[in-house]
Design a protein around this motif. Structure first.
Motif, PDB file in Angstrom:
ATOM      1  N   ARG A 335       0.833  -1.206   0.000  1.00  0.00           N
ATOM      2  CA  ARG A 335       0.000   0.000   0.000  1.00  0.00           C
ATOM      3  C   ARG A 335       0.871   1.261   0.000  1.00  0.00           C
ATOM      4  O   ARG A 335       0.575   2.231  -0.721  1.00  0.00           O
ATOM      5  CB  ARG A 335      -0.937  -0.012   1.213  1.00  0.00           C
ATOM      6  CG  ARG A 335      -1.923   1.161   1.226  1.00  0.00           C
ATOM      7  CD  ARG A 335      -2.910   1.041   2.381  1.00  0.00           C
ATOM      8  NE  ARG A 335      -3.729  -0.162   2.258  1.00  0.00           N
ATOM      9  CZ  ARG A 335      -3.606  -1.246   3.017  1.00  0.00           C
ATOM     10  NH1 ARG A 335      -2.691  -1.285   3.984  1.00  0.00           N
ATOM     11  NH2 ARG A 335      -4.380  -2.287   2.841  1.00  0.00           N
ATOM     12  N   VAL A 338       2.172   1.779  -3.518  1.00  0.00           N
ATOM     13  CA  VAL A 338       1.124   2.231  -4.434  1.00  0.00           C
ATOM     14  C   VAL A 338       0.807   3.710  -4.194  1.00  0.00           C
ATOM     15  O   VAL A 338       0.700   4.502  -5.146  1.00  0.00           O
ATOM     16  CB  VAL A 338      -0.150   1.381  -4.276  1.00  0.00           C
ATOM     17  CG1 VAL A 338      -1.305   1.980  -5.087  1.00  0.00           C
ATOM     18  CG2 VAL A 338       0.101  -0.056  -4.725  1.00  0.00           C
ATOM     19  N   LEU A 349      -2.821   6.092 -11.588  1.00  0.00           N
ATOM     20  CA  LEU A 349      -1.834   5.179 -12.154  1.00  0.00           C
ATOM     21  C   LEU A 349      -1.697   5.464 -13.644  1.00  0.00           C
ATOM     22  O   LEU A 349      -2.700   5.636 -14.342  1.00  0.00           O
ATOM     23  CB  LEU A 349      -2.281   3.718 -11.966  1.00  0.00           C
ATOM     24  CG  LEU A 349      -2.205   3.120 -10.570  1.00  0.00           C
ATOM     25  CD1 LEU A 349      -2.843   1.730 -10.570  1.00  0.00           C
ATOM     26  CD2 LEU A 349      -0.759   3.032 -10.088  1.00  0.00           C
ATOM     27  N   LEU A 357       5.871  -0.273  -9.825  1.00  0.00           N
ATOM     28  CA  LEU A 357       5.342  -1.016  -8.672  1.00  0.00           C
ATOM     29  C   LEU A 357       6.146  -2.299  -8.497  1.00  0.00           C
ATOM     30  O   LEU A 357       5.649  -3.417  -8.681  1.00  0.00           O
ATOM     31  CB  LEU A 357       3.854  -1.314  -8.875  1.00  0.00           C
ATOM     32  CG  LEU A 357       2.932  -0.088  -8.943  1.00  0.00           C
ATOM     33  CD1 LEU A 357       1.524  -0.501  -9.365  1.00  0.00           C
ATOM     34  CD2 LEU A 357       2.903   0.629  -7.584  1.00  0.00           C
ATOM     35  N   LEU A 360       5.035  -4.747  -5.529  1.00  0.00           N
ATOM     36  CA  LEU A 360       3.791  -5.415  -5.897  1.00  0.00           C
ATOM     37  C   LEU A 360       4.073  -6.520  -6.915  1.00  0.00           C
ATOM     38  O   LEU A 360       3.480  -7.604  -6.855  1.00  0.00           O
ATOM     39  CB  LEU A 360       2.782  -4.415  -6.469  1.00  0.00           C
ATOM     40  CG  LEU A 360       1.456  -5.013  -6.980  1.00  0.00           C
ATOM     41  CD1 LEU A 360       0.747  -5.804  -5.898  1.00  0.00           C
ATOM     42  CD2 LEU A 360       0.557  -3.908  -7.532  1.00  0.00           C
ATOM     43  N   LYS A 460      -1.867  -6.299 -11.844  1.00  0.00           N
ATOM     44  CA  LYS A 460      -1.223  -5.229 -11.086  1.00  0.00           C
ATOM     45  C   LYS A 460      -2.165  -4.034 -10.918  1.00  0.00           C
ATOM     46  O   LYS A 460      -2.251  -3.449  -9.826  1.00  0.00           O
ATOM     47  CB  LYS A 460       0.077  -4.785 -11.781  1.00  0.00           C
ATOM     48  CG  LYS A 460       1.218  -5.780 -11.634  1.00  0.00           C
ATOM     49  CD  LYS A 460       2.477  -5.320 -12.352  1.00  0.00           C
ATOM     50  CE  LYS A 460       3.225  -4.270 -11.582  1.00  0.00           C
ATOM     51  NZ  LYS A 460       4.550  -3.973 -12.176  1.00  0.00           N
ATOM     52  N   ALA A 464      -3.472  -3.024  -7.279  1.00  0.00           N
ATOM     53  CA  ALA A 464      -3.023  -1.702  -6.817  1.00  0.00           C
ATOM     54  C   ALA A 464      -4.214  -0.834  -6.422  1.00  0.00           C
ATOM     55  O   ALA A 464      -4.207  -0.169  -5.373  1.00  0.00           O
ATOM     56  CB  ALA A 464      -2.196  -1.016  -7.920  1.00  0.00           C
ATOM     57  N   LYS A 468      -4.940   0.213  -2.477  1.00  0.00           N
ATOM     58  CA  LYS A 468      -4.906   1.665  -2.233  1.00  0.00           C
ATOM     59  C   LYS A 468      -6.119   2.111  -1.416  1.00  0.00           C
ATOM     60  O   LYS A 468      -6.026   3.001  -0.565  1.00  0.00           O
ATOM     61  CB  LYS A 468      -4.879   2.394  -3.581  1.00  0.00           C
ATOM     62  CG  LYS A 468      -4.918   3.916  -3.505  1.00  0.00           C
ATOM     63  CD  LYS A 468      -4.690   4.489  -4.902  1.00  0.00           C
ATOM     64  CE  LYS A 468      -4.815   6.001  -4.919  1.00  0.00           C
ATOM     65  NZ  LYS A 468      -6.189   6.449  -5.205  1.00  0.00           N
TER      66      LYS A 468
END
Length: 504
Positions: A335, A338, A349, A357, A360, A460, A464, A468
């Motif tokens: 987190r 992100v 993003l 990332l 991740l 992803k 993400a 978030k």
């Protein structure tokens, strides 16, 4: 009378010969002294599959039982002697170094009678090579960038729908919601259709996607027959795709192609690339064949893009959330990454920022190691192959080769504490030290997964956006340890994945 006796004797001799051949085919490895389990007379070493045992359990138990006994163990793929690979060095020979001797997967397909079976994953020989060459340009980084805004748009809708569920109940079954997210992504990018399964769980595309993975046209015995006698099955015009699934996807593709061509519509998605391959005057192939795709071929490639793409990605995302819910420190670190990336891009993003990332990406890679969705890689040997430094071990022409990637991923010789979720297994330093053949969720070599970039991109983005906004933790309904679905060829949870979810 004498003639009758002769005919009876000839008939009995024929029956005896056939029975001997029937039996000898299931004594192949025992006669060579190569370790193997005793086979069932029809199912081989696949006995109990989809009823008592999952495919995943078969691969794992065989690997654990025989690893260390040699480069491979004997196996019976239904009634056909097959090779069960036990060493990564042999897997590397098959997938990369000696690829030309192992180009085919050997799954039954019959495009003439069963159009959707003419998909890239099932094709072999020249048909596979030709189709792979045509489709490879559709999955370049540039093409992914074109599709990125579509995935983001569906992703934001996904977060809104997910949030509505959390308002009603903090215990959420994430598996189905994730499948609806990836169904809408693939449906939009692959077919240019607003599937709306996020808003409507009974949307036609979601229902047909679910049925495409779970409904079989053939009985288990018929499946064993087609795998044991593929040439005869082809001559008998046996189809493997359920009729209603074939009709649905052929209809959707015909309507989509006709609408786009008649209205001169372009969306820069996967379907556009397939239409271009249908219409463009491409260079003639070496064999002089028509290199432009037919509607049936377009449908087959769109079908596998949809069926494989939505399930594998949503399953991986589900298992990732399952592990993050049990490891709050790892979840917090994801987190933090992100949020930092989004803050640099006005809270959003971008295509470029998703590449940043890194942690991740490690988390997803570790999830793919622990829960390898496609747990075995299949190949067929095209000419006799002697395993280097092991003259006793010969893979004969026509033999099926099984590489249990999922079981290898949980081998303590390759990964310390293999059953523990540890994203540090995929730190840049460890990845650099590790042979690529030791991580095979997408295969390896010229026949690796063509949609790998797209699958990782949508996973992803989805994860993400979720992490978030939401915190995930275990609850009384969370199944620990994980129990697996016995009916699916792919690795999947037996039931839903229930997690406690809170707004951050």
């Amino acid at each position: 009378m004498a003639v009758g006796a002769v005919l009876l004797a000839a008939f009995l001799a024929l029956i005896g010969y056939l029975l001997m051949k029937w039996r000898s085919s299931l004594r192949y490895w025992q006669d060579l002294g190569i370790p193997c389990d005793e086979p069932h007379f029809m199912m081989g070493n696949m006995e109990g599959v989809r009823t008592k045992r999952s495919f995943h359990e078969i691969w794992t138990s065989t690997y654990k039982k025989y690893r260390g006994t040699g480069p491979f163990a004997g196996f019976y793929w239904f009634r056909r002697p097959a090779v069960f690979v036990l060493e990564t060095s042999l897997a590397k020979q098959i997938l990369i170094k000696e690829f030309n001797k192992f180009t085919d997967r050997g799954f039954y397909n019959n495009p003439e009678d069963d159009p959707l079976s003419g998909q890239l994953f099932l094709l072999d020989g020249h048909k596979w090579k030709s189709m792979r060459q045509k489709l490879t340009p559709t999955f370049t980084s540039g093409k992914m960038k074109f599709m990125f805004p579509t995935v983001i748009k569906v992703g934001h809708e996904f977060i809104d729908v997910f949030g509505e569920y959390v308002k009603k109940n903090e215990i959420v079954e994430v598996k189905e919601l994730l499948a609806r997210f990836t169904t809408d992504v693939i449906g939009t990018c692959g077919f240019g259709i607003e599937c709306s399964s996020l808003k409507d769980p009974e949307a036609e595309f979601r229902i047909m996607g679910r049925r495409a993975l779970t409904e079989e046209r053939l009985s288990p015995i018929a499946v064993a027959f087609t795998n044991s006698f593929p040439n005869l099955s082809h001559r008998l015009h046996i189809k493997i795709t359920a009729e209603h699934i074939e009709e649905f996807f052929l209809r959707i593709v015909r309507e989509t192609v006709a609408f786009r061509e008649q209205n001169n519509i372009r969306r820069n998605d996967f379907m556009d690339q397939l239409i271009d391959l249908k219409n463009n005057q491409l260079m003639a192939s070496e064999t002089g064949e028509n290199v432009n795709l037919t509607i049936e071929q377009i449908a087959a490639q769109a079908f596998v893009f949809f069926a494989a793409g939505f399930e594998t990605s949503s399953t991986t995302m589900g298992f990732t959330l399952y592990e993050l819910a049990q490891h709050q420190d790892i979840q917090d670190r994801v987190r933090k990454e992100v949020l930092e990336i989004c803050q640099k891009n006005n809270g959003e993003l971008t295509y470029e920022s998703v590449k940043d990332l890194v942690y991740l990406d490690q988390v997803i890679s570790e999830s793919l190691r622990l829960y390898t969705v496609l747990p075995v890689l299949n190949r067929v040997c095209l000419e006799d192959f002697v395993v280097p430094d092991n003259p006793k071990y010969v893979i004969k022409k026509g033999m099926t080769v099984l590489m249990p990637s999922g079981a290898m991923h949980r081998d303590e010789k390759l990964y310390p504490n293999p059953d523990t979720f540890n994203p540090e297994n995929f730190s840049p330093e460890r990845v650099k030290e590790r042979d690529s053949i030791e991580w095979l969720p997408f295969g390896e070599g010229p026949r690796n997964c063509i949609g790998m970039r797209f699958g990782k991109m949508q996973a992803k983005i989805g994860l993400a956006l979720l992490i978030k906004e939401f915190k995930f933790s275990v609850c009384d309904q969370t199944t620990i340890p994980m129990k697996y679905n016995k009916e699916m060829f792919l690795v999947a949870s037996e039931k839903g994945i229930y997690l406690k979810v809170e707004r951050v």
